[in-house]
Each structure stands twice: as structure tokens, then as C-alpha cells.
Scaffold this active site. Structure first.
Site, PDB file in Angstrom:
ATOM      1  N   THR A   1      -7.472 -38.235  35.492  1.00 17.90           N
ATOM      2  CA  THR A   1      -8.842 -38.328  35.457  1.00 17.90           C
ATOM      3  C   THR A   1      -9.213 -39.465  36.622  1.00 17.90           C
ATOM      4  OG1 THR A   1     -10.937 -39.599  34.577  1.00 17.90           O
ATOM      5  CG2 THR A   1      -8.940 -39.927  33.567  1.00 17.90           C
ATOM      6  N   ASP A   2     -10.149 -39.352  37.199  1.00 19.48           N
ATOM      7  CA  ASP A   2     -10.451 -40.386  38.169  1.00 19.48           C
ATOM      8  C   ASP A   2     -10.950 -41.554  37.890  1.00 19.48           C
ATOM      9  OD1 ASP A   2     -13.049 -39.733  37.210  1.00 19.48           O
ATOM     10  OD2 ASP A   2     -14.348 -39.216  39.018  1.00 19.48           O
ATOM     11  N   GLU A   3     -11.237 -41.559  36.478  1.00 20.90           N
ATOM     12  CA  GLU A   3     -11.397 -42.944  35.676  1.00 20.90           C
ATOM     13  C   GLU A   3     -10.324 -44.043  35.789  1.00 20.90           C
ATOM     14  OE1 GLU A   3     -13.675 -43.027  31.986  1.00 20.90           O
ATOM     15  OE2 GLU A   3     -14.878 -41.435  32.603  1.00 20.90           O
TER      16      GLU A   3
ATOM     17  N   TYR B   1     -10.293 -45.559  26.835  1.00 22.00           N
ATOM     18  CA  TYR B   1      -9.597 -44.221  27.094  1.00 22.00           C
ATOM     19  C   TYR B   1      -9.199 -44.164  28.409  1.00 22.00           C
ATOM     20  CZ  TYR B   1     -10.360 -39.884  29.645  1.00 22.00           C
ATOM     21  OH  TYR B   1     -10.470 -38.808  30.405  1.00 22.00           O
TER      22      TYR B   1
ATOM     23  N   LYS C   1      -5.165 -43.059  29.743  1.00 20.08           N
ATOM     24  CA  LYS C   1      -4.931 -42.194  30.714  1.00 20.08           C
ATOM     25  C   LYS C   1      -4.118 -42.718  31.985  1.00 20.08           C
ATOM     26  CE  LYS C   1      -6.160 -38.446  30.865  1.00 20.08           C
ATOM     27  NZ  LYS C   1      -5.703 -37.275  30.184  1.00 20.08           N
TER      28      LYS C   1
HETATM   29  P1  NAD Z   1     -11.891 -32.097  25.378  1.00 20.87           P
HETATM   30  O1  NAD Z   1     -11.973 -33.519  24.221  1.00 20.87           O
HETATM   31  O2  NAD Z   1     -12.816 -31.213  25.306  1.00 20.87           O
HETATM   32  O3  NAD Z   1     -10.721 -31.299  24.619  1.00 20.87           O
HETATM   33  C1  NAD Z   1      -9.303 -31.960  24.248  1.00 20.87           C
HETATM   34  C2  NAD Z   1      -8.649 -30.932  23.407  1.00 20.87           C
HETATM   35  O4  NAD Z   1      -7.337 -31.536  22.967  1.00 20.87           O
HETATM   36  C3  NAD Z   1      -8.978 -30.675  22.167  1.00 20.87           C
HETATM   37  O5  NAD Z   1      -9.023 -29.166  22.225  1.00 20.87           O
HETATM   38  C4  NAD Z   1      -8.356 -31.167  21.203  1.00 20.87           C
HETATM   39  O6  NAD Z   1      -8.399 -30.681  19.605  1.00 20.87           O
HETATM   40  C5  NAD Z   1      -7.039 -31.403  21.781  1.00 20.87           C
HETATM   41  N1  NAD Z   1      -6.305 -32.369  21.391  1.00 20.87           N
HETATM   42  C6  NAD Z   1      -6.720 -33.693  20.896  1.00 20.87           C
HETATM   43  N2  NAD Z   1      -5.806 -34.646  20.502  1.00 20.87           N
HETATM   44  C7  NAD Z   1      -4.586 -33.770  20.417  1.00 20.87           C
HETATM   45  C8  NAD Z   1      -3.191 -33.761  19.982  1.00 20.87           C
HETATM   46  N3  NAD Z   1      -2.904 -34.942  19.611  1.00 20.87           N
HETATM   47  N4  NAD Z   1      -2.323 -32.929  19.957  1.00 20.87           N
HETATM   48  C9  NAD Z   1      -3.028 -31.506  20.347  1.00 20.87           C
HETATM   49  N5  NAD Z   1      -4.170 -31.467  20.737  1.00 20.87           N
HETATM   50  C10 NAD Z   1      -4.960 -32.408  20.795  1.00 20.87           C
HETATM   51  O7  NAD Z   1     -11.438 -32.656  26.580  1.00 20.87           O
HETATM   52  P2  NAD Z   1     -11.531 -31.948  28.107  1.00 20.87           P
HETATM   53  O8  NAD Z   1     -13.001 -32.629  28.546  1.00 20.87           O
HETATM   54  O9  NAD Z   1     -11.334 -30.703  28.034  1.00 20.87           O
HETATM   55  O10 NAD Z   1     -10.443 -32.731  28.768  1.00 20.87           O
HETATM   56  C11 NAD Z   1      -9.238 -32.361  28.886  1.00 20.87           C
HETATM   57  C12 NAD Z   1      -8.345 -33.222  29.799  1.00 20.87           C
HETATM   58  O11 NAD Z   1      -8.762 -33.483  30.952  1.00 20.87           O
HETATM   59  C13 NAD Z   1      -8.288 -34.680  29.303  1.00 20.87           C
HETATM   60  O12 NAD Z   1      -6.979 -35.236  29.465  1.00 20.87           O
HETATM   61  C14 NAD Z   1      -9.175 -35.430  29.913  1.00 20.87           C
HETATM   62  O13 NAD Z   1      -8.474 -36.958  30.222  1.00 20.87           O
HETATM   63  C15 NAD Z   1      -9.091 -34.739  31.434  1.00 20.87           C
HETATM   64  N6  NAD Z   1     -10.325 -34.895  32.207  1.00 20.87           N
HETATM   65  C16 NAD Z   1     -11.555 -34.527  31.746  1.00 20.87           C
HETATM   66  C17 NAD Z   1     -12.546 -34.669  32.562  1.00 20.87           C
HETATM   67  C18 NAD Z   1     -13.896 -34.105  31.986  1.00 20.87           C
HETATM   68  O14 NAD Z   1     -14.926 -34.213  32.721  1.00 20.87           O
HETATM   69  N7  NAD Z   1     -14.083 -33.464  30.853  1.00 20.87           N
HETATM   70  C19 NAD Z   1     -12.542 -34.875  33.894  1.00 20.87           C
HETATM   71  C20 NAD Z   1     -11.226 -35.223  34.283  1.00 20.87           C
HETATM   72  C21 NAD Z   1     -10.285 -35.333  33.562  1.00 20.87           C
HETATM   73  O1  DAU Z   2     -14.869 -38.826  35.450  1.00 15.42           O
HETATM   74  C1  DAU Z   2     -13.999 -37.840  34.420  1.00 15.42           C
HETATM   75  C2  DAU Z   2     -14.381 -38.333  33.229  1.00 15.42           C
HETATM   76  O2  DAU Z   2     -15.681 -37.762  33.047  1.00 15.42           O
HETATM   77  C3  DAU Z   2     -13.156 -37.730  32.157  1.00 15.42           C
HETATM   78  O3  DAU Z   2     -12.019 -38.415  32.310  1.00 15.42           O
HETATM   79  C4  DAU Z   2     -13.952 -37.950  30.627  1.00 15.42           C
HETATM   80  O4  DAU Z   2     -12.970 -37.392  29.681  1.00 15.42           O
HETATM   81  C5  DAU Z   2     -15.156 -37.313  30.588  1.00 15.42           C
HETATM   82  O5  DAU Z   2     -15.538 -37.446  29.315  1.00 15.42           O
HETATM   83  C6  DAU Z   2     -16.204 -38.117  31.587  1.00 15.42           C
HETATM   84  O6  DAU Z   2     -16.282 -39.325  31.338  1.00 15.42           O
HETATM   85  P1  DAU Z   2     -17.932 -40.010  31.515  1.00 15.42           P
HETATM   86  O7  DAU Z   2     -17.896 -41.441  30.769  1.00 15.42           O
HETATM   87  O8  DAU Z   2     -17.942 -40.123  32.742  1.00 15.42           O
HETATM   88  O9  DAU Z   2     -18.874 -38.884  30.942  1.00 15.42           O
HETATM   89  P2  DAU Z   2     -19.988 -38.751  29.884  1.00 15.42           P
HETATM   90  O10 DAU Z   2     -20.496 -37.519  29.964  1.00 15.42           O
HETATM   91  O11 DAU Z   2     -19.508 -39.287  28.568  1.00 15.42           O
HETATM   92  O12 DAU Z   2     -20.972 -39.713  30.455  1.00 15.42           O
HETATM   93  C7  DAU Z   2     -21.503 -39.361  31.910  1.00 15.42           C
HETATM   94  C8  DAU Z   2     -22.481 -40.452  32.332  1.00 15.42           C
HETATM   95  O13 DAU Z   2     -23.606 -40.314  31.614  1.00 15.42           O
HETATM   96  C9  DAU Z   2     -21.930 -41.978  31.912  1.00 15.42           C
HETATM   97  O14 DAU Z   2     -22.562 -42.678  33.319  1.00 15.42           O
HETATM   98  C10 DAU Z   2     -22.445 -42.274  30.930  1.00 15.42           C
HETATM   99  C11 DAU Z   2     -24.035 -41.527  30.927  1.00 15.42           C
HETATM  100  N1  DAU Z   2     -24.432 -40.991  29.295  1.00 15.42           N
HETATM  101  C12 DAU Z   2     -23.701 -40.541  28.658  1.00 15.42           C
HETATM  102  C13 DAU Z   2     -24.098 -40.135  27.497  1.00 15.42           C
HETATM  103  C14 DAU Z   2     -23.296 -39.486  26.420  1.00 15.42           C
HETATM  104  C15 DAU Z   2     -25.714 -41.284  29.095  1.00 15.42           C
HETATM  105  O15 DAU Z   2     -26.334 -42.108  29.816  1.00 15.42           O
HETATM  106  N2  DAU Z   2     -26.206 -41.034  27.909  1.00 15.42           N
HETATM  107  C16 DAU Z   2     -25.324 -40.231  27.218  1.00 15.42           C
HETATM  108  O16 DAU Z   2     -25.865 -39.968  25.820  1.00 15.42           O
END
Ligand code: NAD
Ligand code: DAU
Length: 345
Positions: free
Chosen positions: A125-127, A153, A157
Site C-alpha cells: 500500500t502507499d501508506e 496497519y 504492511k
Molecule cells: P479486505 O479487508 O477487503 O479483505 C481482506 C481479506 O483477507 C478478507 O477476505 C479476509 O477474510 C482475508 N484475511 C484476513 N486475514 C486473513 C488470514 N489470516 N488468512 C487468510 N485470509 C485472511 O482488504 P482489501 O481492501 O481487499 O485489501 C487487500 C490488500 O490490498 C491488503 O493487503 C491491503 O493492505 C492492500 N491494499 C488495499 C487498498 C484499498 O484501498 N483497499 C489499497 C492498497 C493496498
Molecule cells: O491508501 C491505501 C489504503 O487505503 C489501504 O492501504 C487501506 O487498506 C485502505 O483501508 C485505505 O486506507 P484509508 O485509511 O485511506 O481508507 P478509509 O476508507 O478508512 O479512509 C479514507 C479517508 O476517509 C481517510 O482520510 C479517513 C476518512 N474517513 C474514513 C471513514 C471510515 C472519514 O472521514 N470518515 C469515515 O467514517
């Protein structure tokens, strides 16, 4: 070609499974997922109809089960999406993040070492880069930006990324890493900003914006992330890191207002609540490397992607209503019940 997709019952992993099954009808995809609160088997219902798809409920930290699966299936590629992914939950309870995101990654890579693999790909992730200041729009994260994390988190990562690169250097494991910006699209769990605001607005419930809503995220339609991963696992360099993002920076408050507009809901639903602890201000990806080396470019503009996403939530009420009626309700109440106490002046 046999691909293990860990975490494939979650948001991005499930989109990746559908993307790959469509594009490569001859590939076998094995989804390994623990089905935590974020994993949803109903998401994979259509994939189950495909003879080239197998679902296995397993924890990536469970070494014996993972080794047995590798022995049985002998995957060519592992794409590790499995993770605890929500920043707010990591602030409340970091331990499971360390377990799954770090130890789970190590177990998968140990299995790759033991049984052999063509590619281990880590979804990062970019985080991991921390954040950028709002007043320096000229700055972007490149692959050379130092890791500088803010939350449990992102620290978990970043730890996993370091581990992956160490397995490359020490054991010669053929690894790659992608660091993507915020995704949005179908099957996004409703604890995250965009789906949370869509489902709350549909119920005329308050739309809780942290702080002043000025934090900036760089949004990418999930299918564009899937196409980037596809390119990296097939043509990306071993030992390489690729940033993935589409230069689509937006303030949180502007996203929430846009969702109100699209759903014809009043902005008076928006409430400003106490800020997230350690809240990152701005993320912005420089995707030059993946564009130049692999020719990747995003296809979906945000204006279209957000419409498609909202329409998906309107068409798939059962999917998210089932989530809202289950365990998630407890989380939501705990996190947002004191919403009025947490409201900013
Ligand atoms: P998500 O939370 O929607 O899904 C995570 C999945 O992993 C779920 O299906 C969960 O059951 C499974 N899981 C959790 N723990 C597990 C374990 N111990 N063994 C097997 N399965 C397990 O997450 P997402 O948003 O789809 O993110 C997927 C990946 O992408 C993550 O690694 C996250 O860090 C990365 N990522 C997410 C975003 C985003 O915007 N959502 C952006 C950049 C990177
Ligand atoms: O940048 C990649 C990341 O994006 C991934 O690595 C993470 O898995 C994914 O969850 C996401 O993280 P963020 O923290 O950026 O996403 P989130 O949707 O939780 O929040 C987006 C922005 O919105 C953040 O600045 C917090 C804000 N927010 C979020 C929630 C849930 C609010 O203002 N209100 C809310 O209720």
C-alpha cells in the site's frame, strides 16, 4: 498456470479473481481466505461456478495447512492480498494486524521456498510511505521514498514489505511488490469511506467526516489495480517494487459531497467528528515506473468510476445489507455510537 490468491474473499482480491478468470480462462485460481469479518463467501458465488476456481477456507498463518495446500496444488504464482486492512481497527487493536500482515506473509513465503514458486507477489500500500504535506502538491511518493509509517496497519504492511525484500536478497525468492493508492469499486466493505458514505446516505444516516475532511487520498478504480497486478506478475521484474496510482487526488469532504449529489441527498447529512489518531494528510502516487516499464495506465476516470460504484451498491443491496445486519453492526456502534459526543465544535 496455477495462481494462489490469498484474501480473495475480500474487496480487491475478489475483483482480481473475477478479472483473471475472465482474462485467462485456462488458468486455475485457488482462493485461500480465512473469512474474517471482511471476507465474504457470497462475493465469490459466481466464481464457484467456474471449474477452474477453488475456494479453501484457511488462515495464512496456519503453517501446516498452507504447506499441505502447496504440496497438493503446487502453485506457480502466489498473490497475497490477505490482510487486516482497516486503519481504524488497527488503532483499536493492533495485534491481529501484526499476526496476519507480518507472520502470515512469512508463512506464505516459507511455503514458496519449500515447494518452489515462479513468483510471490505482495500486495502492499502507499501508506507505507507515510503522508505528504497539503501545501506541497509538487511532492509524490516514488518507489525510492523512504518508508515512514503512521498507524499500526501501515507499520505492519511496511514490515511485511521489508520481509519480502529480505527473502529476495537472502534466499533469492522471486518476489515483487505493488504499492497502490486507495481503491474503490464493487465489493468494498462498508467500513471504508466511499461505501460507508453510500450506504449511510441511502439510509439518510449521518455521514461522519473525520476532522475537517481536508485529508487527501489518491483514488483508483479497483479494476485498474487488478490490471496492474496482472502486468507485474507476468512481466514485472523480480525483486522490484511498483507504485500504482492514477493521479486522482481528492479531499474526503469533496468525495462525500459528490456522493450526496449523485444520490440526491442533502449535504446536511454530513457531520464533522473527531479526527482519526495520527491521521495521514495526503497520499499521492507517482506511477511513472509501472507506466514506463510495463505500459500500465488506468482506464477508468473517477467521474465514471464513482457512478459505476454507486450504481453497483444500488443494484446489490442484498450484499451489503447482509453485512450491515451481522457482526459489523457491533463495530459500527462501537466506532460511531458516540458520534454526537465526538462531533467537532
Ligand atoms: P479486505 O479487508 O477487503 O479483505 C481482506 C481479506 O483477507 C478478507 O477476505 C479476509 O477474510 C482475508 N484475511 C484476513 N486475514 C486473513 C488470514 N489470516 N488468512 C487468510 N485470509 C485472511 O482488504 P482489501 O481492501 O481487499 O485489501 C487487500 C490488500 O490490498 C491488503 O493487503 C491491503 O493492505 C492492500 N491494499 C488495499 C487498498 C484499498 O484501498 N483497499 C489499497 C492498497 C493496498
Ligand atoms: O491508501 C491505501 C489504503 O487505503 C489501504 O492501504 C487501506 O487498506 C485502505 O483501508 C485505505 O486506507 P484509508 O485509511 O485511506 O481508507 P478509509 O476508507 O478508512 O479512509 C479514507 C479517508 O476517509 C481517510 O482520510 C479517513 C476518512 N474517513 C474514513 C471513514 C471510515 C472519514 O472521514 N470518515 C469515515 O467514517
Amino acid at each position: 498456470m496455477i495462481i494462489f490468491v490469498t484474501g480473495g474473499a475480500g474487496f480487491i482480491g475478489s475483483n482480481f479473481i473475477y478479472y483473471m478468470l475472465k482474462k485467462y480462462p485456462d488458468y486455475r485460481l485457488v482462493c485461500v481466505d480465512k473469512l474474517t469479518y471482511a471476507g465474504n463467501i457470497s462475493t465469490l458465488q459466481k466464481a464457484m461456478e467456474n471449474a477452474n476456481f477453488r475456494f479453501v477456507k484457511a488462515d495464512i498463518c496456519d503453517r501446516d495447512t498452507i504447506y499441505a495446500l502447496f504440496e497438493e496444488e503446487k502453485p506457480d504464482i502466489v498473490v497475497n492480498f490477505a490482510a487486516e486492512s482497516h486503519v481504524d481497527r488497527s488503532i483499536e487493536d493492533p495485534e491481529v494486524f501484526l499476526q496476519t500482515n507480518i507472520i502470515g506473509t512469512a508463512v506464505l513465503m516459507d511455503a514458496c521456498r519449500k515447494y518452489g514458486i515462479k513468483r510471490y507477489h505482495q500486495i502492499s500500500t502507499d501508506e507505507v510511505y507515510g503522508d505528504l504535506p497539503l501545501d506541497r502538491p509538487d511532492l509524490f511518493f516514488t518507489e525510492m521514498t523512504p518508508l515512514h509509517t503512521s498507524s499500526p496497519y501501515s507499520s505492519s504492511k511496511a514490515s511485511a514489505d521489508l520481509l519480502v525484500l529480505s527473502y529476495y536478497r537472502t534466499y533469492g525468492l522471486p518476489v515483487s511488490i505493488s504499492r497502490c493508492s486507495n481503491n474503490y469499486g464493487p465489493y468494498h466493505f462498508p467500513e471504508k469511506l466511499i461505501p460507508l458514505m453510500i450506504v449511510n446516505a441511502l439510509h439518510d444516516k449521518p455521514l461522519p467526516v473525520y476532522g475537517e475532511g481536508l485529508n487527501v487520498r489518491d483514488w483508483l478504480y479497483v479494476e485498474d489495480h487488478c490490471s496492474a497486478i496482472d502486468m507485474i506478475i507476468h512481466n514485472g521484474g523480480v525483486g522490484e517494487v511498483y507504485n500504482v496510482g492514477g493521479h486522482n487526488e481528492m479531499k474526503n469532504i469533496d468525495i462525500v459531497k459528490l456522493i450526496c449529489k449523485e444520490l440526491d441527498k442533502p449535504e446536511s447529512l454530513i457531520i464533522y467528528v473527531a479526527d482519526r489518531k495520527g491521521h495521514d494528510m495526503r497520499y499521492a502516487i507517482d506511477p511513472t515506473k509501472i507506466h514506463k516499464e510495463l505500459g500500465w495506465l488506468p482506464k477508468t476516470k473517477f467521474a465514471d468510476g464513482i457512478k459505476k460504484t454507486i450504481q453497483w451498491y444500488l443494484n446489490n443491496r442484498e450484499w451489503w445489507e447482509t453485512i450491515l445486519s451481522g457482526e459489523y453492526q457491533n463495530y459500527y456502534e462501537k466506532m460511531y455510537s458516540q458520534i454526537h459526543n465526538r462531533q467537532c465544535e
